[in-house]
Write an enzyme that holds these catalytic residues in place. Structure first.
Site, short mmCIF file in Angstrom:
data_model
loop_
_atom_site.label_atom_id
_atom_site.label_comp_id
_atom_site.label_asym_id
_atom_site.label_seq_id
_atom_site.Cartn_x
_atom_site.Cartn_y
_atom_site.Cartn_z
N ASP A 12 1.02 -1.61 0.13
CA ASP A 12 0.10 -0.42 0.12
C ASP A 12 1.08 1.04 0.37
O ASP A 12 1.61 1.44 0.63
CB ASP A 12 -0.81 -0.17 1.22
CG ASP A 12 -1.77 1.37 0.98
OD1 ASP A 12 -2.43 1.76 -0.11
OD2 ASP A 12 -2.84 1.28 1.93
N GLU A 106 -2.53 0.45 -4.59
CA GLU A 106 -2.56 -1.16 -3.52
C GLU A 106 -2.78 -2.47 -4.40
O GLU A 106 -3.48 -2.34 -5.28
CB GLU A 106 -3.09 -0.84 -2.56
CG GLU A 106 -4.27 -0.63 -2.54
CD GLU A 106 -5.87 -0.67 -1.42
OE1 GLU A 106 -5.09 -1.85 -0.87
OE2 GLU A 106 -6.45 0.15 -1.75
#
Length: 360
Positions: A12, A106
């Site tokens: 992420d 992500e």
């Protein structure tokens, strides 16, 4: 393969859009920055400096400015974000082809069997984060565990620029201590309802039977029952069958005249044609999405007998759908999407995000 033998990484990016802006414009570093917003827009992303003032994505820009009057608002540059996202994804593919993007910033990676033969998923995550920094100047956080749910939860623990591993021997203890609002998939409304039921953490959730949870929360009840026990067997899916293809644009300044709308619909129709050709798909249903300045949103659709195949027809129908709009107000977003796709032409397309665990 035993589910406990899988090694899943969730990567992420840290405050991605805002971090790109701060990297490209060093004068913004260390300052509260939001991408999008202003008096009439919505915050697309906020830097960590802005988050200290309680500013979050999806917050109306006027509220963000009230919280932080010296907030720096910058215009989104989605092409730039896509460019960097592509560089990051290339790094992922150096290690595995089992990459499931969730968004530009992500993705899940299954590195149980990886291209470099590295036994430690921890090592892979560190290498990936280092390469991302070296090639883009941006930082990323990572979570590592035996399934996607746990990896997703773990990636949020040591943000920004950190990583966390949940070892299979630690899963049950970790889940029992996890606050209910930290469970991926449990939003604020559900968390508040669980609090009313005296469910505050994983241990409280685990004490409820599957039947009771299903009665209280429907199909989601079974999901809660399983994940609190570390059970989440959904594999990393690198490809999905496209059910629709679309484009949309949020405008820095609201469109107040019809001529501007027509010009934008022309541009969107051309972009949609390009995307259709790239993905080798055609569709029979065109949908126009309109979001007004007051954030109300409407869609209008039309189905045809023959597949849409070119720009002129897309644009013509888009204009017809525009005429069906409910009322005249300044427009902040327009979108066009095709569905009811040609099943023969439809392809598996990438979605815009297994070793002894002692070595994880």
């Amino acid at each position: 393969m035993n589910a406990a033998d899988r090694k899943i990484i969730h990567v992420d990016m840290d405050a991605f859009y805002a971090s790109v802006e701060q990297h490209d414009n060093p004068e913004l570093k260390g300052k509260p920055v939001c991408v999008g917003g202003g008096q009439y827009g919505v915050v697309a992303a906020a830097s960590y400096e802005a988050r200290k003032y309680g500013i979050r994505s999806a917050m109306p820009g006027r509220i963000a400015l009230e919280k932080c009057p010296h907030l720096i608002v910058v215009k989104p540059r989605f092409q730039r974000y896509k460019e960097i996202s592509g560089q990051i994804r290339d790094i992922f593919y150096e290690y595995t082809d089992l990459v499931e993007p969730l968004s530009l910033d992500e993705a899940y990676l299954d590195v149980t069997e990886n291209k470099k033969g590295i036994s430690s998923a921890n090592t892979i995550a560190r290498e990936i984060r280092q390469k991302i920094f070296e090639r883009t100047g941006l930082t990323a956080s990572a979570g590592i565990s035996v399934n996607k749910f746990l990896a997703k939860v773990a990636s949020d623990y040591n943000k920004p620029n950190g990583q966390k591993t949940i070892h299979p021997t630690q899963v049950l203890e970790f889940m029992e201590k996890l606050p209910i609002e930290k469970f991926y998939g449990i939003g604020k409304v559900t968390a508040n309802r669980m609090h009313e039921l005296h469910i505050f953490n994983g241990a409280d959730l685990k004490a409820r039977s599957e039947q009771e949870l299903t009665t209280l929360f429907g199909k989601s009840g079974k999901y809660y029952y399983n994940v609190v026990r570390g059970i989440h067997e959904n594999p990393v899916r690198p490809h999905r069958i496209a059910k629709s293809v679309g484009v949309e644009e949020t405008f820095w300044e609201n469109l107040a005249d019809e001529e501007s709308v027509f010009e934008q619909l022309k541009t969107l129709s051309k972009e949609l044609e390009t995307r259709m050709l790239k993905k080798n798909v055609k569709g029979k249903a065109l949908t126009l999405k309109i979001k007004y300045r007051d954030f109300t949103q409407y869609t209008r659709s039309k189905s045809v007998e023959e597949f849409f195949s070119d720009f002129s027809r897309l644009n013509s129908i888009a204009l017809e759908l525009w005429k069906l709009r409910p009322y005249d107000r300044p427009v902040r977003l327009l979108g066009l999407s095709l569905s009811n796709l040609d099943s023969h032409g439809s392809k598996k397309v990438s979605v815009q995000l297994k070793i002894p665990f002692e070595d994880i």
